[in-house]
Write a protein that holds these residues in place. Structure first.
Motif, PDB file in Angstrom:
ATOM      1  N   VAL A 117       0.881  -1.175   0.000  1.00 58.63           N
ATOM      2  CA  VAL A 117       0.000   0.000   0.000  1.00 58.63           C
ATOM      3  C   VAL A 117       0.914   1.219   0.000  1.00 58.63           C
ATOM      4  N   ASP A 118       0.797   2.053  -1.043  1.00 53.23           N
ATOM      5  CA  ASP A 118       1.677   3.207  -1.206  1.00 53.23           C
ATOM      6  C   ASP A 118       1.101   4.482  -0.611  1.00 53.23           C
ATOM      7  N   THR A 119      -0.164   4.752  -0.931  1.00 57.24           N
ATOM      8  CA  THR A 119      -0.770   5.999  -0.485  1.00 57.24           C
ATOM      9  C   THR A 119      -2.188   5.783   0.016  1.00 57.24           C
ATOM     10  N   ILE A 120      -2.638   6.752   0.766  1.00 58.85           N
ATOM     11  CA  ILE A 120      -3.992   6.797   1.313  1.00 58.85           C
ATOM     12  C   ILE A 120      -4.647   8.067   0.792  1.00 58.85           C
ATOM     13  N   THR A 121      -5.929   8.002   0.495  1.00 55.79           N
ATOM     14  CA  THR A 121      -6.718   9.192   0.197  1.00 55.79           C
ATOM     15  C   THR A 121      -7.721   9.353   1.322  1.00 55.79           C
ATOM     16  N   LEU A 122      -7.677  10.504   1.982  1.00 57.45           N
ATOM     17  CA  LEU A 122      -8.609  10.811   3.064  1.00 57.45           C
ATOM     18  C   LEU A 122      -9.754  11.658   2.529  1.00 57.45           C
ATOM     19  N   ARG A 123     -10.949  11.363   2.987  1.00 58.26           N
ATOM     20  CA  ARG A 123     -12.124  12.183   2.678  1.00 58.26           C
ATOM     21  C   ARG A 123     -12.643  12.722   4.001  1.00 58.26           C
ATOM     22  N   VAL A 124     -12.903  14.021   4.049  1.00 60.58           N
ATOM     23  CA  VAL A 124     -13.355  14.701   5.259  1.00 60.58           C
ATOM     24  C   VAL A 124     -14.633  15.453   4.928  1.00 60.58           C
ATOM     25  N   ALA A 125     -15.659  15.262   5.777  1.00 64.35           N
ATOM     26  CA  ALA A 125     -16.932  15.959   5.559  1.00 64.35           C
ATOM     27  C   ALA A 125     -17.522  16.361   6.907  1.00 64.35           C
ATOM     28  N   ASP A 126     -18.414  17.340   6.859  1.00 61.03           N
ATOM     29  CA  ASP A 126     -19.080  17.773   8.087  1.00 61.03           C
ATOM     30  C   ASP A 126     -20.435  17.099   8.263  1.00 61.03           C
ATOM     31  N   ASN A 127     -20.665  16.018   7.511  1.00 66.86           N
ATOM     32  CA  ASN A 127     -21.921  15.275   7.615  1.00 66.86           C
ATOM     33  C   ASN A 127     -21.635  13.783   7.491  1.00 66.86           C
ATOM     34  N   LYS A 128     -22.433  12.982   8.190  1.00 65.32           N
ATOM     35  CA  LYS A 128     -22.210  11.537   8.255  1.00 65.32           C
ATOM     36  C   LYS A 128     -22.381  10.849   6.903  1.00 65.32           C
ATOM     37  N   LEU A 129     -23.170  11.430   6.003  1.00 63.04           N
ATOM     38  CA  LEU A 129     -23.375  10.844   4.674  1.00 63.04           C
ATOM     39  C   LEU A 129     -22.237  11.160   3.714  1.00 63.04           C
ATOM     40  N   MET A 130     -21.266  11.928   4.182  1.00 58.31           N
ATOM     41  CA  MET A 130     -20.076  12.277   3.387  1.00 58.31           C
ATOM     42  C   MET A 130     -20.425  13.030   2.112  1.00 58.31           C
ATOM     43  N   ARG A 131     -21.447  13.890   2.179  1.00 58.14           N
ATOM     44  CA  ARG A 131     -21.789  14.729   1.018  1.00 58.14           C
ATOM     45  C   ARG A 131     -20.757  15.844   0.895  1.00 58.14           C
ATOM     46  N   ASP A 132     -20.361  16.123  -0.329  1.00 64.94           N
ATOM     47  CA  ASP A 132     -19.401  17.192  -0.630  1.00 64.94           C
ATOM     48  C   ASP A 132     -18.146  17.124   0.243  1.00 64.94           C
ATOM     49  N   ALA A 170      -7.243   3.120   0.039  1.00 65.83           N
ATOM     50  CA  ALA A 170      -5.828   2.764  -0.063  1.00 65.83           C
ATOM     51  C   ALA A 170      -5.474   2.497  -1.523  1.00 65.83           C
ATOM     52  N   THR A 171      -4.227   2.801  -1.875  1.00 64.50           N
ATOM     53  CA  THR A 171      -3.767   2.633  -3.260  1.00 64.50           C
ATOM     54  C   THR A 171      -2.452   1.873  -3.282  1.00 64.50           C
ATOM     55  N   ASN A 172      -2.350   0.914  -4.224  1.00 63.43           N
ATOM     56  CA  ASN A 172      -1.082   0.260  -4.513  1.00 63.43           C
ATOM     57  C   ASN A 172      -0.846   0.359  -6.028  1.00 63.43           C
ATOM     58  N   VAL A 173       0.137  -0.333  -6.561  1.00 66.33           N
ATOM     59  CA  VAL A 173       0.443  -0.223  -7.994  1.00 66.33           C
ATOM     60  C   VAL A 173      -0.692  -0.721  -8.878  1.00 66.33           C
ATOM     61  N   VAL A 174      -1.596  -1.525  -8.334  1.00 61.76           N
ATOM     62  CA  VAL A 174      -2.684  -2.086  -9.138  1.00 61.76           C
ATOM     63  C   VAL A 174      -3.881  -1.145  -9.196  1.00 61.76           C
ATOM     64  N   GLY A 175      -4.188  -0.485  -8.079  1.00 61.32           N
ATOM     65  CA  GLY A 175      -5.349   0.397  -8.062  1.00 61.32           C
ATOM     66  C   GLY A 175      -5.714   0.806  -6.651  1.00 61.32           C
ATOM     67  N   SER A 176      -6.927   1.341  -6.517  1.00 60.17           N
ATOM     68  CA  SER A 176      -7.416   1.847  -5.231  1.00 60.17           C
ATOM     69  C   SER A 176      -8.658   1.093  -4.792  1.00 60.17           C
ATOM     70  N   THR A 177      -8.901   1.124  -3.474  1.00 64.44           N
ATOM     71  CA  THR A 177     -10.106   0.501  -2.929  1.00 64.44           C
ATOM     72  C   THR A 177     -11.295   1.397  -3.153  1.00 64.44           C
TER      73      THR A 177
END
Length: 134
Positions: free
Chosen positions: A81-96, A127-134
């Motif tokens: 696993v090379d990199t992580i992408t974080l998503r941050v939102a102010d709502n539980k449904l992760m809108r915008d 998570a991302t590796n050389v093949v792709g992301s989850t």
């Protein structure tokens, strides 16, 4: 036929993907080494796959305007696993959500800043590796 001895399992790492390997074993004791076994049938390694889905991130340390979040890297399924992408939102449904790409997978924590003090935030990651992301 009756088997004797103890069954042993050994993980052999750093093999090339999609290659057939053959194995032999021999026993050794205080007197010396025995004869080598016949070669195994062909054992083909699998091609790496994209990482498994990661568990939810967790809060390490809150501060005014930022949060130090941590995570456990998921299985890379044959590739690191090379990199992580974080998503941050102010709502539980992760809108915008605000997306933070290319976070190094180690040391398995990251400070998310530019947050409003007193606001509740929700986070998800991929998570991302050389093949792709989850």
């Amino acid at each position: 036929p009756k088997e004797s001895g103890t069954r042993r399992v050994r993980v052999i790492e750093d093999l090339e993907a999609r290659v057939s390997y053959y194995f032999q074993v021999c026993a050794r004791n205080e007197v010396g080494r025995g004869e080598w076994s016949n070669p195994s049938q062909a054992c083909e390694t699998q091609a790496p796959r994209k990482p498994s889905a990661p568990a939810a991130p967790h809060l390490v340390t809150p501060s005014s305007g930022s949060l130090l979040v941590g995570w456990f890297n998921p299985s890379g399924n044959g590739a690191t696993v090379d990199t992580i992408t974080l998503r941050v939102a102010d709502n539980k449904l992760m809108r915008d959500p605000r997306e933070i790409p290319d976070v190094p997978a180690a040391p398995q924590q990251f400070e998310v800043d530019e947050l409003t003090p007193g606001e509740t935030y929700y986070m998800a990651l991929s998570a991302t590796n050389v093949v792709g992301s989850t």
